[in-house]
Scaffold this active site. Structure first.
Site, PDB file in Angstrom:
ATOM      1  N   THR A  50       0.868  -1.175   0.000  1.00 51.57           N
ATOM      2  CA  THR A  50       0.000   0.000   0.000  1.00 51.57           C
ATOM      3  C   THR A  50       0.902   1.221   0.000  1.00 51.57           C
ATOM      4  O   THR A  50       2.129   1.099   0.013  1.00 51.57           O
ATOM      5  CB  THR A  50      -0.920   0.028   1.244  1.00 51.57           C
ATOM      6  OG1 THR A  50      -0.140   0.348   2.397  1.00 51.57           O
ATOM      7  CG2 THR A  50      -1.643  -1.301   1.444  1.00 51.57           C
ATOM      8  N   CYS A  51       0.313   2.396   0.050  1.00 51.43           N
ATOM      9  CA  CYS A  51       1.135   3.607   0.090  1.00 51.43           C
ATOM     10  C   CYS A  51       1.872   3.733   1.422  1.00 51.43           C
ATOM     11  O   CYS A  51       2.824   4.503   1.528  1.00 51.43           O
ATOM     12  CB  CYS A  51       0.290   4.839  -0.183  1.00 51.43           C
ATOM     13  SG  CYS A  51      -1.091   5.038   0.952  1.00 51.43           S
ATOM     14  N   GLN A 123      -7.536  -3.842   0.363  1.00 57.09           N
ATOM     15  CA  GLN A 123      -6.171  -4.109  -0.077  1.00 57.09           C
ATOM     16  C   GLN A 123      -5.723  -5.502   0.354  1.00 57.09           C
ATOM     17  O   GLN A 123      -5.066  -6.216  -0.422  1.00 57.09           O
ATOM     18  CB  GLN A 123      -5.231  -3.037   0.481  1.00 57.09           C
ATOM     19  CG  GLN A 123      -5.500  -1.677  -0.118  1.00 57.09           C
ATOM     20  CD  GLN A 123      -4.839  -0.550   0.663  1.00 57.09           C
ATOM     21  OE1 GLN A 123      -4.581  -0.663   1.849  1.00 57.09           O
ATOM     22  NE2 GLN A 123      -4.594   0.555  -0.026  1.00 57.09           N
TER      23      GLN A 123
END
Length: 129
Positions: A50-51, A123
């Site tokens: 993920t970010c 996610q």
């Protein structure tokens, strides 16, 4: 259960600037995951990117030490041999019951940049697929 592990890093651990070196590009990710499992030497894995985090949940072999899995993940993701202590600096490790607990805390959003965010569930579901 002791063969279940998670190795990962987040913006809190290594800083946002370190995360990109551990990210597998989306366009090659699916084929790269099979190679990654072989390179790390695990029975199976789930890759989450993920970010804010990169984590690999895996089913390992009991004869491989924890420290070795960290080095193998570092080498497999970066293509470089880690310097002394570098893999330990970048990656946290959860094993067995601790890995399962970490996964539930992450999935529930309690370990997110914004506590309680729901995006992480999607996610994680995507990573499992």
């Amino acid at each position: 259960m002791e063969n279940i592990g998670i190795i990962g890093t987040s913006f809190r651990d290594a800083g946002v600037e370190s995360l990109p070196r551990f990210v597998l590009p989306n366009e090659t990710r699916e084929q790269r995951l099979r190679q990654l499992a072989a390179e790390i030497g695990v029975q199976g894995l789930v890759y989450l990117s993920t970010c804010n985090r990169v984590e690999i949940a895996f089913l390992g072999w009991p004869d491989v030490t924890i420290a070795e899995f960290r080095r193998r993940v570092f080498r497999a993701l970066t293509g470089q041999e880690p310097e002394a202590g570098e893999a330990e600096h970048h990656f946290k490790l959860w094993l067995g019951e601790g890995a399962v607990e970490h996964l539930f805390l992450t999935a529930s959003g309690l370990k997110s940049a914004h506590v309680g965010e729901r995006e992480i569930r999607d996610q994680i579901s995507q990573a499992l697929r």
